[in-house]
Design a protein around this motif. Sequence first.
Motif, PDB file in Angstrom:
ATOM      1  N   GLU A   5       0.831  -1.199  -0.058  1.00  0.00           N
ATOM      2  CA  GLU A   5       0.055  -0.004  -0.080  1.00  0.00           C
ATOM      3  C   GLU A   5       0.778   1.400   0.104  1.00  0.00           C
ATOM      4  O   GLU A   5       0.483   2.484  -0.395  1.00  0.00           O
ATOM      5  N   SER A 357      -4.090  -3.518  -4.981  1.00  0.00           N
ATOM      6  CA  SER A 357      -5.493  -3.506  -5.663  1.00  0.00           C
ATOM      7  C   SER A 357      -5.738  -4.000  -7.064  1.00  0.00           C
ATOM      8  O   SER A 357      -4.668  -3.844  -7.545  1.00  0.00           O
ATOM      9  N   ARG A 359      -7.216  -2.149  -9.122  1.00  0.00           N
ATOM     10  CA  ARG A 359      -7.021  -0.902 -10.075  1.00  0.00           C
ATOM     11  C   ARG A 359      -5.507  -0.615 -10.110  1.00  0.00           C
ATOM     12  O   ARG A 359      -4.822  -0.293 -11.234  1.00  0.00           O
ATOM     13  N   ASP A 419     -14.473  -0.808  -6.527  1.00  0.00           N
ATOM     14  CA  ASP A 419     -15.205  -0.437  -5.214  1.00  0.00           C
ATOM     15  C   ASP A 419     -14.214   0.477  -4.658  1.00  0.00           C
ATOM     16  O   ASP A 419     -13.012   1.051  -5.107  1.00  0.00           O
ATOM     17  N   GLU A 420     -14.602   1.120  -3.420  1.00  0.00           N
ATOM     18  CA  GLU A 420     -13.663   2.075  -2.730  1.00  0.00           C
ATOM     19  C   GLU A 420     -12.300   1.491  -2.508  1.00  0.00           C
ATOM     20  O   GLU A 420     -11.335   2.242  -2.240  1.00  0.00           O
ATOM     21  N   ARG A 421     -12.039   0.098  -2.353  1.00  0.00           N
ATOM     22  CA  ARG A 421     -10.671  -0.272  -2.245  1.00  0.00           C
ATOM     23  C   ARG A 421      -9.955  -0.527  -3.572  1.00  0.00           C
ATOM     24  O   ARG A 421      -8.900  -0.879  -3.343  1.00  0.00           O
ATOM     25  N   GLY A 422     -10.653  -0.234  -4.635  1.00  0.00           N
ATOM     26  CA  GLY A 422      -9.990  -0.408  -6.019  1.00  0.00           C
ATOM     27  C   GLY A 422      -9.958  -1.700  -6.430  1.00  0.00           C
ATOM     28  O   GLY A 422      -9.314  -2.290  -7.289  1.00  0.00           O
TER      29      GLY A 422
END
Length: 427
Positions: A5, A357, A359, A419-422
């Motif tokens: 991350e 992620s 993405r 989603d919001e986490r990619g």
Amino acid sequence: MFNVEQVRLAGADLALPRMIPVEQRFPDDTVEDLDAAIREQVAQHDRRRPLNGKRIAVAAGSRGVAEIGRIITVVVDALARCGAKPFVVPAMGSHGGATAEGQRGVLAEYGITEDAIGAPIIASMDTAIVAELPDGTPVHFDAEAAQADGVVVVNRVKPHTDFKAGVESGLAKMLAIGLGKHRGAATLHKHGFGRFGELIPAVAEAVLDAVPIEFGLAVVENGYEHIAAVELVEPAEMLDRETELLTRAKSLMPRLLLSRIDVLVVDEIGKDISGAGMDPNITGRTPVDADGFVAPPLQRIVVLGLTEKTHGNACGLGMADFTTQRCVDGIDFASFYTNSLTSGVPDGARIPMALGSDRDAIVAAVHSSLDTTNATARIVRIRNTLSMPHIEVSEAYAEEVGAHPDIEVLGEPRDWAFDERGMLPRP
């Protein structure tokens, strides 16, 4: 521990192009009544070579053959109707973690259980050496099957993922490697895939001479994962007929019908999809030095995850350029490395760059592709290399897919559903 991350992703603010849902069309030859076709062919065989009273081992493999549970069940029932005493043995080399219980579990996932098929399943990693090749190579064969009155092998005939020859993946390979269990598979893979074109037929011939093979049931699939042909093959005709069926299988197999690809996004890989996790006959990428794997030119491959049925065996992940930390976290390294070491192909067990992620992995692949921008990036997304009719392509393909006679546009361009986490929805 390194935290993905924290990676400073170049191009992190890149807006990915919208994707167009399309359908690729392939030949759709299909067996109309599968059960009847199998029963009639077994009955015809029984009239030629009576089955009554014979204890018959039915070899069932680990590949994701279409309707394999149904096929094995019908074969077992057809044999029993002829008076035979069938039982099933796993024929999958080192798959299932190279353990008897693991291989029994693989069969169960395909619906092949004792209750479902109405016959015993005898899973063991024990082998008998039934022959020896001229160079001294021992020929291993499932010990329980070797003691039966007859053996029936059931397998899909298809192009192999690591070599090209007249006989590739099918009945002969099941005789040579699947029924060779872990010892046999490891022994033959020590010779390298470069020799498989001659080695598999040679081992299959040795088995046919030494073991009472009753017949083979060859399955050919079309590009929609439907059964295009099911054929009972007598032992004396097995190698010649398999060569002919392989030609047909190649003509029916799915492929990517596009001119070139910057980024291929593969939602999932697994041993139930391909022996190589993702089929080199689709991607053109193979971990071995082999010719004949033809695909559209492509720059980057992204693998997002593993199938449930692969049980953490990420064989073939090394052919990707990018993956996700989620995918890496799902690896069962014991199974993964056992299979890779048995096949003698360590390249397939390498871990590509893993991002935090879906993405991030896709953006990294687009950013690292040469001579392309967000607007011109030619991105293709597939579920896996077995499910090829319905795919998504980026807007840069709009003109090409609109003009292609075997591609139909199914809808308007749409944004990626992160989603919001990619992360993308799982298949």
